[in-house]
Structure formats: C-alpha cells, structure tokens
Motif scaffolding. Sequence first.
Motif, mmCIF file in Angstrom:
data_model
loop_
_atom_site.group_PDB
_atom_site.id
_atom_site.type_symbol
_atom_site.label_atom_id
_atom_site.label_comp_id
_atom_site.label_asym_id
_atom_site.label_seq_id
_atom_site.Cartn_x
_atom_site.Cartn_y
_atom_site.Cartn_z
ATOM 1 N N THR A 1 0.837 -1.202 0.000
ATOM 2 C CA THR A 1 0.000 0.000 0.000
ATOM 3 C C THR A 1 0.869 1.247 0.000
ATOM 4 O O THR A 1 1.914 1.305 0.649
ATOM 5 N N LEU A 2 0.416 2.262 -0.723
ATOM 6 C CA LEU A 2 1.125 3.530 -0.828
ATOM 7 C C LEU A 2 0.475 4.573 0.071
ATOM 8 O O LEU A 2 -0.745 4.739 0.045
ATOM 9 N N THR A 3 1.274 5.261 0.856
ATOM 10 C CA THR A 3 0.801 6.341 1.717
ATOM 11 C C THR A 3 1.732 7.540 1.546
ATOM 12 O O THR A 3 2.773 7.445 0.884
ATOM 13 N N ALA A 4 1.365 8.654 2.163
ATOM 14 C CA ALA A 4 2.187 9.852 2.068
ATOM 15 C C ALA A 4 3.577 9.627 2.658
ATOM 16 O O ALA A 4 4.540 10.301 2.279
ATOM 17 N N GLU A 5 3.688 8.673 3.572
ATOM 18 C CA GLU A 5 4.974 8.384 4.209
ATOM 19 C C GLU A 5 5.708 7.219 3.558
ATOM 20 O O GLU A 5 6.799 6.857 3.986
ATOM 21 N N SER A 6 5.107 6.631 2.548
ATOM 22 C CA SER A 6 5.724 5.485 1.887
ATOM 23 C C SER A 6 7.011 5.899 1.173
ATOM 24 O O SER A 6 7.035 6.894 0.439
ATOM 25 N N PRO A 7 8.094 5.138 1.357
ATOM 26 C CA PRO A 7 9.336 5.436 0.629
ATOM 27 C C PRO A 7 9.148 5.441 -0.884
ATOM 28 O O PRO A 7 9.797 6.220 -1.586
ATOM 29 N N VAL A 8 8.250 4.584 -1.393
ATOM 30 C CA VAL A 8 8.019 4.545 -2.842
ATOM 31 C C VAL A 8 7.408 5.865 -3.318
ATOM 32 O O VAL A 8 7.812 6.409 -4.353
#
Length: 220
Positions: free
Chosen positions: A186-193
């Motif tokens: 899952t992608l979030t605002a804090e995700s490294p991706v």
Amino acid sequence: MRRFFTIAVALVCCGGAGWRQGAGVRTDVNTGVTTGDSTVRVDSEITLQKALEGCSAPDSVLGSLCLVGVEYYGFDGALHRGQIVVRKDLAQEISEIFGEILALKFPVESVIPIKFDKPDNRTSMDTLNNTYGFHYRAVKTTQTTKLSNHSFGTAIDINPFQNPAILRDGRVLPAGGKYDPAADGTLTAESPVVKIFLRRGWEWGGGWVSLKDYMHFEKK
C-alpha cells in the motif's frame, strides 16, 4: 576474449523484449547465453510490437513509446521480472525507480503491459492487481472523454487492489480494491516509494484533494 556483464536491475529496451539479465545473472554478449539466478519468476517477456498490438493510438504516440524491463519482489516473496511501457524519455528514470523499489523489497503483484488485443485477459486493473504504464484510454476517475496521461506513457498505476481510486461519490476503482494503509504493497504519504516518485518530480494521485487515486503517479 569473451566479455561478460552483470546488472542489478533490468535493462531498458526500446525495440524488442531485448533482455534476460537481472540480479545475479551474467550474460555472454557474444553468444547471448545467460547464466545465473534461475529462481527469478518471469511475468512478462514480450516485444514492444506485441505489447502494442491492437492499440488504436496514433503513430505519433506509438512511436514515442519504449518497453522497460524491471525486476521486483512479489507478494510471494520471490523475485519477479516484468515489463512496462512508458514514453522513451522516461525509460531510464523508470528503470532507476524500479531499482529503488527492488532495493526496498516493496511488494508488487505483477508488471505486465496492457494487452490491447484482449483487454480482459488478466492484464487490466479490473481483473488483475497489475502495475502498468501506457494504456490508451480516457480518464477513468471523472466523467470525461479527455485522454489519461496513461495514453502518452507518462503515468503509472501500482498495485491497484491495495491502492484504489476513491471517487467523489464514494465509488472505488477497481471495485475489488480496498485501501488499508497498514497492508503490504500500500502507498501512503509516508511510503518510501511515494517519496521516490515525488523526489523525481512525479505527481501522486493520493495527494489530490478532489478525489484520491492512490495507485497513480504521473509526470507532467
């Protein structure tokens, strides 16, 4: 003397399938014989011509595209190889981004070009949790005939089931998607991706105000 080379991520190819080498793999450039890690699972290994077969995009668009080979870890924990179609000038950048995703071991279900000759053959986000770039179509998140950035190879959707679009009326695309920030992939605002894409000047749909398109990245 025969020459060998080793590469950590897949090569960029603007013509055919063009590569078989990856992490821990060595290729003899004189004979084309590849040896090394045989545990890599190949999700896609086709030519650009095959990837674009049946596409109605004009030649000016088709001629601007490139097929990029990438490697990533799947949800099964195994190393996978796939391919993504993007605009030629973004090919090197996409190769580098997926190299960073690989290093993070961020799970990606599959990376397979959309098959235009058979749109429902398990390569669209509606039938498979597939990461893809080029797809000649209108924007799906609004009622419009405007072409999506995917139509020009300047957008990428990652893990649509984990990162669906949530529209203004509450509808979720794809219908089977569920956004759980704690779930793998899952992608979030804090995700490294997400930070990798933002650092390189890409826009993330998860940061939009009018709607959320968590899977979506685009380069203006």
